[in-house]
Scaffold this motif. Structure first.
Motif, short mmCIF file in Angstrom:
data_model
loop_
_atom_site.label_atom_id
_atom_site.label_comp_id
_atom_site.label_asym_id
_atom_site.label_seq_id
_atom_site.Cartn_x
_atom_site.Cartn_y
_atom_site.Cartn_z
N LEU A 203 75.71 26.23 44.95
CA LEU A 203 74.26 26.00 45.00
C LEU A 203 73.53 27.34 45.08
O LEU A 203 72.51 27.54 44.40
CB LEU A 203 73.91 25.13 46.20
CG LEU A 203 72.42 24.83 46.41
CD1 LEU A 203 71.83 24.10 45.20
CD2 LEU A 203 72.22 24.01 47.68
N PHE A 204 74.03 28.23 45.89
CA PHE A 204 73.44 29.56 46.06
C PHE A 204 73.40 30.29 44.71
O PHE A 204 72.35 30.81 44.31
CB PHE A 204 74.25 30.35 47.08
CG PHE A 204 73.71 31.73 47.37
CD1 PHE A 204 72.65 31.89 48.24
CD2 PHE A 204 74.28 32.84 46.78
CE1 PHE A 204 72.15 33.16 48.52
CE2 PHE A 204 73.80 34.11 47.05
CZ PHE A 204 72.73 34.27 47.92
N ALA A 205 74.52 30.32 44.02
CA ALA A 205 74.57 30.97 42.70
C ALA A 205 73.66 30.26 41.71
O ALA A 205 72.98 30.90 40.89
CB ALA A 205 76.01 30.99 42.19
N GLY A 206 73.62 28.93 41.79
CA GLY A 206 72.79 28.15 40.88
C GLY A 206 71.31 28.43 41.06
O GLY A 206 70.54 28.42 40.08
N VAL A 207 70.89 28.68 42.29
CA VAL A 207 69.48 29.01 42.55
C VAL A 207 69.10 30.30 41.84
O VAL A 207 68.03 30.41 41.23
CB VAL A 207 69.23 29.13 44.07
CG1 VAL A 207 67.87 29.76 44.34
CG2 VAL A 207 69.30 27.75 44.72
N PHE A 208 69.99 31.30 41.89
CA PHE A 208 69.72 32.56 41.19
C PHE A 208 69.61 32.34 39.69
O PHE A 208 68.68 32.82 39.05
CB PHE A 208 70.85 33.56 41.48
CG PHE A 208 70.75 34.25 42.82
CD1 PHE A 208 69.73 33.96 43.69
CD2 PHE A 208 71.69 35.18 43.20
CE1 PHE A 208 69.63 34.59 44.92
CE2 PHE A 208 71.61 35.82 44.42
CZ PHE A 208 70.56 35.53 45.28
N ILE A 209 70.59 31.60 39.14
CA ILE A 209 70.59 31.35 37.70
C ILE A 209 69.32 30.63 37.27
O ILE A 209 68.67 31.01 36.28
CB ILE A 209 71.83 30.53 37.30
CG1 ILE A 209 73.10 31.36 37.53
CG2 ILE A 209 71.74 30.07 35.85
CD1 ILE A 209 74.38 30.56 37.39
N LEU A 210 68.94 29.60 38.02
CA LEU A 210 67.75 28.82 37.69
C LEU A 210 66.48 29.69 37.74
O LEU A 210 65.59 29.53 36.90
CB LEU A 210 67.61 27.64 38.64
CG LEU A 210 66.43 26.70 38.41
CD1 LEU A 210 66.46 26.14 37.00
CD2 LEU A 210 66.42 25.57 39.44
N SER A 211 66.42 30.61 38.68
CA SER A 211 65.25 31.49 38.80
C SER A 211 65.06 32.32 37.54
O SER A 211 63.94 32.45 37.01
CB SER A 211 65.39 32.41 40.02
OG SER A 211 65.46 31.66 41.21
N TYR A 212 66.16 32.89 37.03
CA TYR A 212 66.07 33.70 35.81
C TYR A 212 65.77 32.82 34.58
O TYR A 212 65.00 33.22 33.71
CB TYR A 212 67.38 34.48 35.60
CG TYR A 212 67.58 35.57 36.61
CD1 TYR A 212 66.79 36.72 36.60
CD2 TYR A 212 68.57 35.47 37.58
CE1 TYR A 212 66.97 37.73 37.53
CE2 TYR A 212 68.76 36.49 38.52
CZ TYR A 212 67.96 37.61 38.50
OH TYR A 212 68.13 38.61 39.42
N VAL A 213 66.38 31.66 34.53
CA VAL A 213 66.14 30.74 33.41
C VAL A 213 64.66 30.33 33.36
O VAL A 213 64.05 30.26 32.28
CB VAL A 213 67.05 29.50 33.51
CG1 VAL A 213 66.61 28.43 32.50
CG2 VAL A 213 68.50 29.89 33.27
N LEU A 214 64.08 30.07 34.53
CA LEU A 214 62.67 29.68 34.58
C LEU A 214 61.76 30.79 34.07
O LEU A 214 60.79 30.53 33.36
CB LEU A 214 62.29 29.30 36.02
CG LEU A 214 62.80 27.94 36.51
CD1 LEU A 214 62.50 27.76 37.99
CD2 LEU A 214 62.18 26.80 35.70
N VAL A 215 62.08 32.03 34.44
CA VAL A 215 61.28 33.15 33.95
C VAL A 215 61.37 33.24 32.43
O VAL A 215 60.36 33.43 31.74
CB VAL A 215 61.72 34.48 34.60
CG1 VAL A 215 61.06 35.67 33.91
CG2 VAL A 215 61.37 34.48 36.08
N LEU A 216 62.56 33.09 31.89
CA LEU A 216 62.73 33.11 30.44
C LEU A 216 61.96 31.97 29.79
O LEU A 216 61.36 32.13 28.71
CB LEU A 216 64.21 33.02 30.08
CG LEU A 216 65.08 34.23 30.46
CD1 LEU A 216 66.54 33.96 30.14
CD2 LEU A 216 64.59 35.50 29.77
N GLY A 217 61.96 30.80 30.44
CA GLY A 217 61.20 29.67 29.92
C GLY A 217 59.70 29.93 29.94
O GLY A 217 58.98 29.54 29.00
N LEU A 218 59.22 30.60 30.99
CA LEU A 218 57.80 30.92 31.08
C LEU A 218 57.40 31.94 30.02
O LEU A 218 56.27 31.91 29.52
CB LEU A 218 57.49 31.46 32.48
CG LEU A 218 57.54 30.42 33.62
CD1 LEU A 218 57.45 31.09 34.97
CD2 LEU A 218 56.43 29.40 33.45
#
Length: 313
Positions: free
Chosen positions: A230-245
């Motif tokens: 979950l910890f690693a997934g939170v990091f990955i999701l944060s970067y993915v969201l920025v790319l999506g934005l």
């Protein structure tokens, strides 16, 4: 030349400063600084920025975060959760002998000053902010205080990350812009996720001691391995969201600067997979807080530059 008495007074003064510094838990304050920077930079990009409101809100945010840390230390000590064997950022009571009453008094003093700043902010913007401010203060206290503290439940990470992430970002934006936009909401999400990661990482480190103390945090509920994922997934999701934005043009290409923090994220995640002892994981908790600051600072710079030199896909 200094006399012996003057040297002793200097040492005492330095010791007191050191106590205050440790009591504030300075590296955790990134969670109160970064959201204000992000919300304010969003408003700046829209052509609205009042310096007095920015600094008033920034100081109030830092004070509330500091008070939350003090409440946490006071109530954890009161419940017997903090001991001299504990590893982490607490300890002015158990290690330095600071009176619990003084810690609690300092927390309420900080809250009082934050409220006074809040009155000024409301007078200069909108009194609706007072309602949200009261809810934030409630989270600050009931995170570790009250009969059923949030920190003792699986909802602690979620409540704190929302209150300190999206809520602070949107408040910082609203007091400048007098509006809430979809863009502001979306940009606030990765900040909230990374703030949640600090709490999650802290609870992974302390999960054995927390279990003994009766806490039911997310890592205790999920187990260490799932907590790591979950910890690693939170990091990955944060970067993915920025790319999506960036892809949806909510952020400019300058926001790709945040990708420079990926090596730091990888390093921190590896620490959690490599170690399980609290002493070995403490640098990882600090690293997560530092990652938030670097991520937020680069996003802040990207949005400021983007307001002058826009680059889009």
């Amino acid at each position: 030349m200094c006399t012996v008495g003057q040297e002793d007074e200097t040492v005492t003064f330095r010791q007191r400063l050191g106590l205050v510094w440790r009591l504030l838990r300075p590296f955790t304050l990134t969670a109160s600084i970064v959201p204000v920077l992000i919300g304010s930079s969003l408003a700046f990009g829209q052509g609205h920025f009042r310096t007095s409101l920015f600094f008033a809100f920034l100081i109030a945010s830092i004070l509330i975060q500091s008070a939350t840390n003090m409440f946490n230390e006071y109530f954890d000590h009161r419940r017997g959760l903090d001991t001299k064997e504990m590893v982490g950022i607490a300890g002015t009571i158990v290690h330095d002998g600071v009176s619990p009453k003084k810690v609690l008094a300092a927390a309420w003093t900080f809250i009082l000053i934050a409220v006074l700043l809040g009155v000024y902010i409301c007078a200069m913007s909108s009194w609706w902010i007072a309602l949200v401010g009261v809810l934030c203060l409630a989270v600050a206290y009931f995170y570790s205080g009250g009969p059923k503290p949030l920190a003792y439940t699986p909802f602690g990470e979620i409540a704190a990350s929302i209150a300190m992430g999206p809520v602070i970002v949107l408040l910082a934006y609203y007091i400048q812009e007098s509006d809430i936009t979809t863009r502001a909401v979306m940009v606030s999400v990765p900040i909230g996720l990374l703030i949640g990661a600090i709490l999650l990482g802290n609870n992974i480190r302390d999960m054995e001691q927390d279990r003994i103390g009766g806490r039911r945090t997310v890592p205790i509920l999920f187990g260490r391995e799932r907590g790591r994922r979950l910890f690693a997934g939170v990091f990955i999701l944060s970067y993915v969201l920025v790319l999506g934005l960036i892809a949806t043009r909510e952020l400019t290409l300058w926001a790709l600067l945040v990708l420079l923090t990926i090596p730091s994220a990888v390093y921190v995640v590896r620490l959690y997979y490599r170690f399980s002892e609290p002493k070995q994981l403490h640098p990882a908790v600090k690293g997560t807080s530092q990652l938030l600051f670097r991520f937020g600072a680069l996003l802040f710079v990207a949005m400021l530059i983007g307001s002058f030199v826009p680059l889009n896909v």
